[in-house]
Enzyme design. Structure first.
Site, PDB file in Angstrom:
ATOM      1  N   ARG A  74       0.872  -1.188   0.000  1.00 33.81           N
ATOM      2  CA  ARG A  74       0.000   0.000   0.000  1.00 33.81           C
ATOM      3  C   ARG A  74       0.902   1.229   0.000  1.00 33.81           C
ATOM      4  NH1 ARG A  74      -3.747   0.051   5.116  1.00 33.81           N
ATOM      5  NH2 ARG A  74      -4.946  -1.521   4.009  1.00 33.81           N
ATOM      6  N   ARG A 143      -1.447   6.677   9.415  1.00 32.75           N
ATOM      7  CA  ARG A 143      -1.611   6.107   8.072  1.00 32.75           C
ATOM      8  C   ARG A 143      -1.720   7.207   7.025  1.00 32.75           C
ATOM      9  NH1 ARG A 143      -3.766   0.893   8.240  1.00 32.75           N
ATOM     10  NH2 ARG A 143      -2.985  -0.183  10.082  1.00 32.75           N
ATOM     11  N   LYS A 207      -3.327   1.520  14.950  1.00 35.76           N
ATOM     12  CA  LYS A 207      -3.320   2.380  13.770  1.00 35.76           C
ATOM     13  C   LYS A 207      -3.894   3.758  14.105  1.00 35.76           C
ATOM     14  CE  LYS A 207      -6.002  -0.351  11.249  1.00 35.76           C
ATOM     15  NZ  LYS A 207      -7.094  -1.010  10.484  1.00 35.76           N
ATOM     16  N   LYS A 209      -5.463   7.409  12.110  1.00 37.16           N
ATOM     17  CA  LYS A 209      -5.866   7.946  10.807  1.00 37.16           C
ATOM     18  C   LYS A 209      -6.274   9.406  10.892  1.00 37.16           C
ATOM     19  CE  LYS A 209      -7.390   3.453   9.181  1.00 37.16           C
ATOM     20  NZ  LYS A 209      -8.522   2.623   8.721  1.00 37.16           N
ATOM     21  N   CYS A 430     -15.354  -3.257   0.381  1.00 36.68           N
ATOM     22  CA  CYS A 430     -13.956  -3.461   0.749  1.00 36.68           C
ATOM     23  C   CYS A 430     -13.379  -4.622  -0.069  1.00 36.68           C
ATOM     24  CB  CYS A 430     -13.836  -3.769   2.238  1.00 36.68           C
ATOM     25  SG  CYS A 430     -14.396  -5.442   2.626  1.00 36.68           S
ATOM     26  N   CYS A 436      -7.950 -10.802   1.676  1.00 30.92           N
ATOM     27  CA  CYS A 436      -8.007 -10.313   3.052  1.00 30.92           C
ATOM     28  C   CYS A 436      -8.150 -11.483   4.014  1.00 30.92           C
ATOM     29  CB  CYS A 436      -9.168  -9.346   3.242  1.00 30.92           C
ATOM     30  SG  CYS A 436      -9.230  -8.801   4.963  1.00 30.92           S
ATOM     31  N   CYS A 475     -16.340  -8.106   6.762  1.00 32.46           N
ATOM     32  CA  CYS A 475     -16.269  -8.332   8.208  1.00 32.46           C
ATOM     33  C   CYS A 475     -16.535  -7.007   8.888  1.00 32.46           C
ATOM     34  CB  CYS A 475     -14.903  -8.912   8.584  1.00 32.46           C
ATOM     35  SG  CYS A 475     -13.622  -7.672   8.871  1.00 32.46           S
ATOM     36  N   CYS A 479     -13.703  -1.494   6.665  1.00 34.82           N
ATOM     37  CA  CYS A 479     -12.825  -0.847   5.695  1.00 34.82           C
ATOM     38  C   CYS A 479     -13.584  -0.089   4.609  1.00 34.82           C
ATOM     39  CB  CYS A 479     -11.892  -1.861   5.062  1.00 34.82           C
ATOM     40  SG  CYS A 479     -10.893  -2.714   6.279  1.00 34.82           S
TER      41      CYS A 479
HETATM   42  C1  SRM Z   1      -7.822  -1.544   1.200  1.00 32.68           C
HETATM   43  C2  SRM Z   1      -8.800  -1.163   2.318  1.00 32.68           C
HETATM   44  C3  SRM Z   1     -10.232  -1.413   1.881  1.00 32.68           C
HETATM   45  C4  SRM Z   1     -10.582  -0.979   0.477  1.00 32.68           C
HETATM   46  O1  SRM Z   1     -11.249  -1.792  -0.189  1.00 32.68           O
HETATM   47  O2  SRM Z   1     -10.249   0.110   0.044  1.00 32.68           O
HETATM   48  C5  SRM Z   1      -8.562  -1.897   3.597  1.00 32.68           C
HETATM   49  C6  SRM Z   1      -8.163  -3.194   3.641  1.00 32.68           C
HETATM   50  C7  SRM Z   1      -7.830  -3.880   4.791  1.00 32.68           C
HETATM   51  N1  SRM Z   1      -7.967  -3.439   6.051  1.00 32.68           N
HETATM   52 FE1  SRM Z   1      -8.926  -1.747   6.557  1.00 32.68          FE
HETATM   53  N2  SRM Z   1      -8.806  -1.126   4.686  1.00 32.68           N
HETATM   54  C8  SRM Z   1      -9.085   0.123   4.261  1.00 32.68           C
HETATM   55  C9  SRM Z   1      -9.672   1.120   4.966  1.00 32.68           C
HETATM   56  C10 SRM Z   1     -10.181   0.991   6.258  1.00 32.68           C
HETATM   57  C11 SRM Z   1     -11.123   1.859   6.876  1.00 32.68           C
HETATM   58  C12 SRM Z   1     -11.758   3.064   6.215  1.00 32.68           C
HETATM   59  C13 SRM Z   1     -11.008   4.327   6.415  1.00 32.68           C
HETATM   60  O3  SRM Z   1      -9.935   4.324   7.047  1.00 32.68           O
HETATM   61  O4  SRM Z   1     -11.491   5.344   5.948  1.00 32.68           O
HETATM   62  C14 SRM Z   1     -11.395   1.339   8.118  1.00 32.68           C
HETATM   63  C15 SRM Z   1     -12.409   1.860   9.137  1.00 32.68           C
HETATM   64  C16 SRM Z   1     -11.960   3.063   9.842  1.00 32.68           C
HETATM   65  C17 SRM Z   1     -11.189   2.727  11.055  1.00 32.68           C
HETATM   66  O5  SRM Z   1      -9.975   2.549  10.941  1.00 32.68           O
HETATM   67  O6  SRM Z   1     -11.802   2.562  12.117  1.00 32.68           O
HETATM   68  C18 SRM Z   1     -10.581   0.160   8.244  1.00 32.68           C
HETATM   69  C19 SRM Z   1     -10.556  -0.653   9.337  1.00 32.68           C
HETATM   70  C20 SRM Z   1      -9.768  -1.792   9.450  1.00 32.68           C
HETATM   71  C21 SRM Z   1      -9.638  -2.572  10.634  1.00 32.68           C
HETATM   72  C22 SRM Z   1     -10.361  -2.325  11.975  1.00 32.68           C
HETATM   73  C23 SRM Z   1      -9.652  -1.330  12.797  1.00 32.68           C
HETATM   74  C24 SRM Z   1     -10.263  -1.188  14.148  1.00 32.68           C
HETATM   75  O7  SRM Z   1      -9.973  -0.208  14.784  1.00 32.68           O
HETATM   76  O8  SRM Z   1     -10.985  -2.072  14.580  1.00 32.68           O
HETATM   77  C25 SRM Z   1      -8.768  -3.630  10.330  1.00 32.68           C
HETATM   78  C26 SRM Z   1      -8.305  -4.753  11.251  1.00 32.68           C
HETATM   79  C27 SRM Z   1      -7.288  -4.342  12.232  1.00 32.68           C
HETATM   80  O9  SRM Z   1      -6.711  -3.264  12.152  1.00 32.68           O
HETATM   81  O10 SRM Z   1      -7.060  -5.157  13.119  1.00 32.68           O
HETATM   82  C28 SRM Z   1      -8.391  -3.454   8.967  1.00 32.68           C
HETATM   83  C29 SRM Z   1      -7.522  -4.284   8.241  1.00 32.68           C
HETATM   84  C30 SRM Z   1      -7.407  -4.327   6.892  1.00 32.68           C
HETATM   85  C31 SRM Z   1      -6.582  -5.366   6.136  1.00 32.68           C
HETATM   86  C32 SRM Z   1      -5.195  -4.850   6.043  1.00 32.68           C
HETATM   87  C33 SRM Z   1      -6.638  -6.770   6.675  1.00 32.68           C
HETATM   88  C34 SRM Z   1      -5.532  -7.181   7.615  1.00 32.68           C
HETATM   89  O11 SRM Z   1      -5.384  -6.573   8.694  1.00 32.68           O
HETATM   90  O12 SRM Z   1      -4.833  -8.150   7.296  1.00 32.68           O
HETATM   91  C35 SRM Z   1      -7.293  -5.280   4.761  1.00 32.68           C
HETATM   92  C36 SRM Z   1      -6.442  -5.697   3.571  1.00 32.68           C
HETATM   93  C37 SRM Z   1      -7.300  -6.346   2.520  1.00 32.68           C
HETATM   94  C38 SRM Z   1      -6.596  -6.549   1.246  1.00 32.68           C
HETATM   95  O13 SRM Z   1      -6.371  -7.732   0.877  1.00 32.68           O
HETATM   96  O14 SRM Z   1      -6.291  -5.585   0.551  1.00 32.68           O
HETATM   97  N3  SRM Z   1      -8.992  -2.335   8.462  1.00 32.68           N
HETATM   98  N4  SRM Z   1      -9.857  -0.030   7.087  1.00 32.68           N
HETATM   99  C39 SRM Z   1      -8.670   0.295   2.819  1.00 32.68           C
HETATM  100  C40 SRM Z   1      -7.268   0.786   2.736  1.00 32.68           C
HETATM  101  C41 SRM Z   1      -7.138   2.149   3.288  1.00 32.68           C
HETATM  102  C42 SRM Z   1      -5.776   2.735   3.098  1.00 32.68           C
HETATM  103  O15 SRM Z   1      -5.425   3.009   1.953  1.00 32.68           O
HETATM  104  O16 SRM Z   1      -5.071   2.920   4.076  1.00 32.68           O
HETATM  105  S1  SF4 Z   2     -13.635  -4.989   6.166  1.00 31.11           S
HETATM  106 FE1  SF4 Z   2     -12.856  -6.891   6.878  1.00 31.11          FE
HETATM  107  S2  SF4 Z   2     -13.016  -8.162   5.074  1.00 31.11           S
HETATM  108 FE2  SF4 Z   2     -13.114  -6.121   4.336  1.00 31.11          FE
HETATM  109  S3  SF4 Z   2     -11.035  -5.611   3.831  1.00 31.11           S
HETATM  110 FE3  SF4 Z   2     -11.437  -4.883   5.890  1.00 31.11          FE
HETATM  111  S4  SF4 Z   2     -10.680  -6.476   7.175  1.00 31.11           S
HETATM  112 FE4  SF4 Z   2     -10.931  -7.379   5.145  1.00 31.11          FE
END
Ligand code: SRM
Ligand code: SF4
Ligand SMILES: Cc1cc2nc3c(=O)[nH]c(=O)nc-3n(C[C@H](O)[C@H](O)[C@H](O)COP(=O)(O)OP(=O)(O)OC[C@H]3O[C@@H](n4cnc5c(N)ncnc54)[C@H](O)[C@@H]3O)c2cc1C
Ligand SMILES: Cc1cc2nc3c(=O)[nH]c(=O)nc-3n(C[C@H](O)[C@H](O)[C@H](O)COP(=O)(O)O)c2cc1C
Lengths: 554, 574
Positions: A74, A143, A207, A209, A430, A436, A475, A479
């Site tokens: 990323r 991030r 993390k 943001k 997502c 993922c 899930c 995201c």
């Molecule tokens: C690529 C992306 C989704 C998308 O389709 O665009 C994404 C993809 C993933 N997210 Fe996310 N997140 C993405 C935006 C978000 C957002 C939205 C936002 O930030 O605006 C959220 C919700 C906001 C927040 O952070 O609360 C988000 C909340 C999470 C979480 C839950 C965090 C939490 O506090 O509970 C995880 C899991 C974790 O961190 O344990 C996670 C984890 C992941 C992971 C890295 C899975 C992992 O931990 O192994 C996913 C990778 C999937 C893959 O194969 O690409 N991602 N993730 C987004 C990348 C953003 C970026 O460029 O940095």
């Molecule tokens: S929402 Fe859950 S399933 Fe979708 S990319 Fe984020 S961690 Fe993976």
């Protein structure tokens, strides 16, 4: 808290020697495409995740082959901007080292998937020659900083946009490990240079943001961030920013102590110096007070709720050495991407293309990848990514607009953008399967089909031109920010989703869970009924999200 | 039957003797009873003495898998017991200029490939066919090893026999051909040769330690078809691989007699569609019963399971030309193509075609398991042999036959011992270079060393095309590495980058370590493709010796020769 045990991740960070760990040795290990377990945590801080093709696990085990490990990279791309030249390079890197697909994320950057261990260094080296990096794109650090993407939002868009870069640089880890491990730079003679007053050697508990929004458009979903900066602009002059903190959307099924939360507006800062200082000190408070014993409760949102908003603000002002001013009035009245051609400041033109689920590739419908490649090759445009996973072909001179348009048209980009329905264009899914590791259900591979099945229902009820926001994730991590939509579908198991309803259309109100574990037929019939009554009983200008709240459906 | 007092003496003798001594005694007694009509008296060393030990006897062996060497050594021992001046030499170390000076020359040699000499005997073989030197004074006899399942049975021995005749040497005993159960015919030949030197009846010592004198051994090594059932068949390559390689597990209904490093031989069946097409083209009655020199059955049975119909040898094609009355170029062809392009004369009995055909040759597969884990199981690693014929993709007979066999299918095989490819004592270090299916014997080695908790270190080099799809036994190798069975593993994948990297490049990179291991007495093994792989590995090995050991080219060669002599350079290549 002191008597509770720190999480293993804390130990790994502390012992990592500036995020180096044993990454170098892991890379050299010829026997496996994976890296060592501790290094899997550390590599995130370098912008990468170890993944494996989940579709292939069983078969490969039988063949005595290990799982098909690869890495997702990323980029760190503050505000989601890239030059045409960088896009050209990215295009080649995606083909040479990754799966060809360029994925635009919900935080305005790009991801490449399927990079084999042996390809990581060549990939990062190529990015480096393009002046691109992936430092801190993941991990327990700040991030990618997002920023309202379209220059037309304001004549001083550029001035606001530059904050994204400034904040990103301020909150960049000081360790040189990225350069040593991936780019073969010589190790530092003295570690003095690496001393990191912000992250120390513990980094953050979780993390972090930051988003910057230019009202009235909340395209970045500012309140879902740990810190939201709301630009206050009067008479084309940047007055400063309202500062909000404590947003975050992730929850865990069955863990009631986890919840989504919108950032709370704390106050206003006028000068750049104060804005930067306030951002910096919010991070230090989280560093010092965040819960390092439970990763599920480690985000700033829980820290703020534990301390109390007032105490938190007091501590912030103490650390800053100045008081925050009272928040200035602002209004978010939309959360949109401006599709098609629009003029921005300086007479430049921008075309927002609809990229379904953010996957830039060539397929039967259209050749997005070829189109953007050819556009980049003209040298007459740059690229911006939106938080809704779309692309803005931007900064095009009036004289070149026709040329760019021809290319967009030739490869079907215009047709897709113009013919896609409002719901589809406003939707987010997502990544989920097959990369993922946390996915419970499909998302980007499935939402487009579900919308195709919903469209006749919208048509039937006469709301086909209503841009009802629908978002799906595999899930509850959120995201695709599903809890900030009118219709949220959150995966619970393969083919099963919780249905959330009642968010507003501008990202200011969280939705609520309506029904659990629905499969497609139930999703369709529930929505058929609900949208039917919405179309019959809707008040003028009322959105679907507001309607279900008024009707106390949720 | 025997008085107690004698029994006690015998018992004591046995108790105080080493195993080798007992074997010798056994043979000695055997000889007493059988060979010489009881006329020989056991007179101890000073007893019956033969004629003066004047005659110089030279014994040469040419071997691929060690059988000929074993027999040659046995034979030398026997001759020495007879106080004959016998010297045994590996054929590759023999000085060609000595040939015309030989008095008595005895050669034990096997046939390899498609009627070719063993690799180590090629130079001698070529020399013999080119030299003009007359060998008038040389008296000789040949013991030829082979396998009658192959079309060209013992042809190497035969060719050498004929060539020596041509050069004027005198054959003192007829050529002896041995099939896979070589013990008895070899023993007969030994006795025949020894008999030549017995000046008078009764003067020769009892012939001990002869090949047949060890009933247990002899039985063990007789060619024995074993019935097994396929219990597992897995394509080891991932789906997007350019290769197909099967891991096949076979379970027998008896304990198997093999060691890691051996191979098993399998006779494939011909493809059903091809057999039917041949029957159609030859206008044959598939149910007609035919009796041939080596086999009998219905036409369909013979064509399916006994006779080679693929890529016929030139000699068979010639016979077919004569039979059909066509002019056919001197090339190898499939029977089906012959019948199609050069049809038989009307009314030719099909049995005449069958008569021309050779038996289906067995194919060897290096065993990829150790009996120490599962004594009734044997595993093999079979790579699909692919080749182009008139730009069309074709597949090898046996490898595709094996790949197609489903789990629970019955299969017949026999064990082919490889005495020249064996683990050293457990404390010795080993280096294994096994790209492709060359990994097979080393999987067996590692299982074996693991089962023995061997203290010697193990180092593996593996190579294939692509890391993600072609890393045979990856998870097992990882486990051997993690549990400390494998100290070092280096891999080379040739198609992952634009630079083609092979095992020999990895060896070079680790040359310093490798040389240290060798200096430390490690045994070096190479398995898999003979050309070009094993040759390049050998060249690299020589380079490493020069670079790391500061040796000149010839010193390096000498070092390698020395390793060969000590059994520290072993090959299982094909
Ligand atoms: C690529 C992306 C989704 C998308 O389709 O665009 C994404 C993809 C993933 N997210 Fe996310 N997140 C993405 C935006 C978000 C957002 C939205 C936002 O930030 O605006 C959220 C919700 C906001 C927040 O952070 O609360 C988000 C909340 C999470 C979480 C839950 C965090 C939490 O506090 O509970 C995880 C899991 C974790 O961190 O344990 C996670 C984890 C992941 C992971 C890295 C899975 C992992 O931990 O192994 C996913 C990778 C999937 C893959 O194969 O690409 N991602 N993730 C987004 C990348 C953003 C970026 O460029 O940095
Ligand atoms: S929402 Fe859950 S399933 Fe979708 S990319 Fe984020 S961690 Fe993976
Ligand atoms: C000691 C030893 C150990 C071995 N160990 C292994 C092992 O562990 N694993 C393994 O996979 N193999 C091993 N082999 C090789 C194996 O025995 C076979 O040689 C191999 O599987 C090919 O046999 P096949 O019947 O499939 O091919 P064949 O049908 O015998 O064909 C072999 C070649 O002959 C030529 N040919 C055949 N038919 C035609 C035709 N009609 N026209 C033109 N050309 C033709 C082609 O070049 C073809 O590639 C070993 C061999 C030896 C000697
Ligand atoms: C690859 C291979 C090919 C062989 N080809 C022939 C052959 O053409 N004719 C023959 O009579 N025996 C053939 N044999 C059988 C060997 O000669 C027989 O196994 C012999 O015992 C080997 O003796 P060695 O261990 O001294 O080499 C072949 C064996 C192998 C492994």
């Amino acid at each position: 808290m002191a008597d509770k045990k720190y999480t293993p991740v804390e130990r790994i960070k502390l012992a990592s020697d500036g995020l180096r760990g044993s990454l170098a040795a892991s890379l050299k290990d010829e026997l496996t495409g994976a890296i060592r377990e501790d290094d899997q945590t550390l590599i995130k801080f370098h912008g990468m995740y170890q993944q494996d093709d989940r579709d292939r696990r069983e078969e490969r085990s039988e063949k005595r082959l290990e799982w098909l490990y690869s890495f997702m990279i990323r980029l760190r791309l503050p505000g989601g901007f890239m030059t045409g030249e960088q896009w050209l390079g990215l295009h080649h890197i995606a083909g040479e080292h990754a799966t060809e697909v360029i994925k635009i994320t919900t935080r305005q950057t790009i991801q490449l998937h399927g990079i084999l261990k042996s390809h990581i260094k060549p990939t990062l080296r190529s990015f480096d020659t393009l002046k691109l990096d992936s430092i801190a794109a993941c991990g327990d650090v700040n991030r990618n900083v997002t920023c309202s993407s379209h220059p037309m939002e304001s004549p001083i868009h550029q001035q606001v946009f530059e904050y994204a870069d400034k904040i990103s640089l301020m909150a960049l880890p000081k360790t040189r490990s990225y350069f040593e491990i991936w780019l073969d730079h010589e190790p530092l003679l003295s570690k003095e240079e690496e001393i990191d007053p912000l992250y120390q050697d513990r980094y953050l508990p979780r993390k972090f943001k930051i988003a910057i929004a230019i009202p009235p458009n909340n395209d970045v979903d500012a309140f879902s961030n740990d810190i939201a900066l709301i630009a206050i602009i009067e008479n084309n002059e940047l007055k400063g920013f309202n500062i909000a903190a404590g947003g975050g959307l992730g929850t865990t099924h069955g863990n009631s102590s986890t919840y989504p939360r919108l950032a709370t507006v704390l106050g206003f800062c006028d000068t750049e110096e104060k804005v930067m200082k306030a951002v910096y000190e919010i991070i230090t408070i989280q560093r010092d007070h965040g819960d390092r014993t439970d990763r599920k409760r480690a985000r700033l949102k829980y820290t703020i709720d534990r301390l109390g908003v007032d105490n938190f603000k007091e501590e912030l002002e103490r650390r800053c050495g100045f008081q925050l001013e009272e928040a200035r009035p602002y209004a978010f009245t939309k959360r949109v991407d401006h599709f098609g051609w629009h003029a921005g400041p300086g007479g430049k033109w921008h075309y927002t293309a609809f990229v379904e689920t953010g996957r830039v590739t060539d397929d039967k419908r259209a050749s997005f990848k070829t189109a953007f490649y050819e556009i980049a090759a003209t040298g007459k445009a740059s690229f911006r990514f939106t938080a809704n996973q779309n692309i803005i072909v931007s900064d095009v001179d009036e004289a070149d607009k026709a040329l760019i348009h021809t290319i967009l048209e030739r490869y079907g980009v215009v047709a897709v953008t113009e013919s896609s329905g409002e719901m589809r264009k406003n939707a987010i899914a997502c990544v989920a399967f097959n990369t993922c590791p946390l996915a419970l259900a499909e998302a980007q591979r499935y939402l487009p089909t579900l919308i195709t099945r919903l469209e006749p229902i919208l048509e039937k009820h006469g709301v086909i031109n209503d841009a009802i926001s629908i978002r799906m994730t595999g899930c509850p991590n959120g995201c695709g920010r599903p809890t900030l939509s009118e219709i949220g579908l959150i995966g619970t198991g393969y083919g099963k989703y919780n249905l959330h309803l009642g968010g507003d259309r501008n990202g200011l109100r969280l939705n609520r869970k309506y029904k659990e574990n629905l499969e497609e037929p139930e999703i369709l019939s529930e929505l058929d009924g609900l949208i039917g009554s919405y179309s019959r009983e809707q008040q003028s200008g009322e959105s679907f999200g507001d309607f279900v709240i008024r009707k106390s459906i949720v | 039957m025997i008085p107690e007092i004698k029994l006690n003496i015998l018992q004591e003798l046995i108790n105080t003797s080493s195993k080798e001594e007992i074997i010798w005694i056994n043979g000695y007694l055997n000889g007493l009873v059988s060979g010489h009509g009881g006329q020989v008296t056991a007179g101890g060393h000073g007893g019956a003495v033969n004629a003066q030990p004047v005659k110089k006897i030279s014994i040469l062996y040419g071997t691929e898998t060690g059988n000929s060497k074993k027999l040659a050594l046995q034979f030398t021992g026997l001759a020495k017991q007879q106080s004959l001046n016998a010297r045994c030499t590996a054929i590759e170390q023999y000085r060609h200029e000595d040939l015309s000076k030989e008095n008595y020359l005895f050669i034990v040699i096997s046939t390899q490939g498609e009627g070719e000499p063993p690799e180590t005997a090629k130079k001698f073989y070529d020399f013999l066919h080119q030299t003009e030197t007359r060998l008038e004074d040389v008296k000789y006899s040949i013991l030829a090893l082979g396998d009658s399942s192959y079309p060209l049975f013992c042809t190497t021995g035969e060719a050498i026999d004929q060539q020596l005749q041509r050069l004027g040497a005198t054959r003192v005993l007829p050529l002896q051909r041995c099939d896979v159960d070589y013990e008895q015919p070899a023993d007969d030949w030994f006795k025949g040769v020894i008999g030549l030197f017995a000046s008078a009846p009764g003067s020769a010592k009892a012939v001990g330690t002869s090949a047949a004198a060890q009933p247990g051994e002899a039985k063990k090594h007789a060619k024995k078809n074993i019935e097994g059932i396929i219990t597992r068949s897995i394509n080891l390559n991932d789906k997007d691989s350019t290769r197909r390689t099967w891991h096949i597990e076979i379970r027998a209904n008896e304990d198997l007699d093999y060691e890691a490093g051996d191979s098993i031989a399998i006779v494939p069946s011909n493809r059903h569609e091809v057999v039917e097409r041949i029957i159609e083209l030859g206008k044959a009655d598939p149910e007609e019963h035919v009796t041939l020199a080596k086999s009998a059955g219905t036409v369909r049975e013979l064509l399916t399971g006994k006779l080679n119909i693929c890529y016929l040898l030139g000699s068979a094609v010639k016979k077919y030309a004569a039979l059909s009355g066509h002019e056919i170029p001197d090339i190898r062809m499939d029977l089906v193509d012959l019948l199609r392009i050069y049809p038989l004369k009307e009314g030719t009995p099909f049995a005449e075609v069958l008569n021309i055909l050779h038996p289906i040759a067995p194919r060897l597969y290096s065993v990829s398991s150790s009996p120490k884990l599962e004594p009734r199981e044997v595993h093999i690693t079979v790579s699909l042999n692919a080749f182009l014929k008139q730009d069309e993709q074709h597949y090898g007979l046996c490898s595709s036959f094996l790949g197609d066999l489903a789990v629970n299918t019955a299969i017949t095989f026999y064990v082919h011992r490889n005495r020249s490819f064996k683990l050293p004592e457990p404390s010795k270090d080993i280096i294994m270079v096994g790209p492709g299916t060359g990994i097979a014997p080393f999987r067996g080695f590692l299982q074996d060393r693991d089962a023995d908790a061997a203290s010697g270190r193990n180092w593996l080099f593996f190579g294939e095309r692509n890391f993600t799809s072609d890393f045979f036994y990856q998870t097992e190798i990882q486990q051997f590495h993690e549990t400390g069975v494998l100290q070092k593993v280096n891999v080379a994948f040739s198609r992952d980058t634009d630079k083609k990297v092979y095992v020999q490049h990895r060896m070079k990179e680790h040359g310093k370590d490798l040389y240290n291991w060798l200096e430390n007495g490690a045994v070096f093994y190479v398995a898999g493709s003979k050309v070009p792989m094993s040759h390049e590995v050998e060249e690299t090995l020589l380079e490493i010796m020069s670079e790391q050991g500061g040796k000149t080219e010839s010193a390096a060669k000498e070092y390698l020769e020395q390793m060969k002599k000590e059994g520290r350079y072993q090959k299982d290549v094909y």
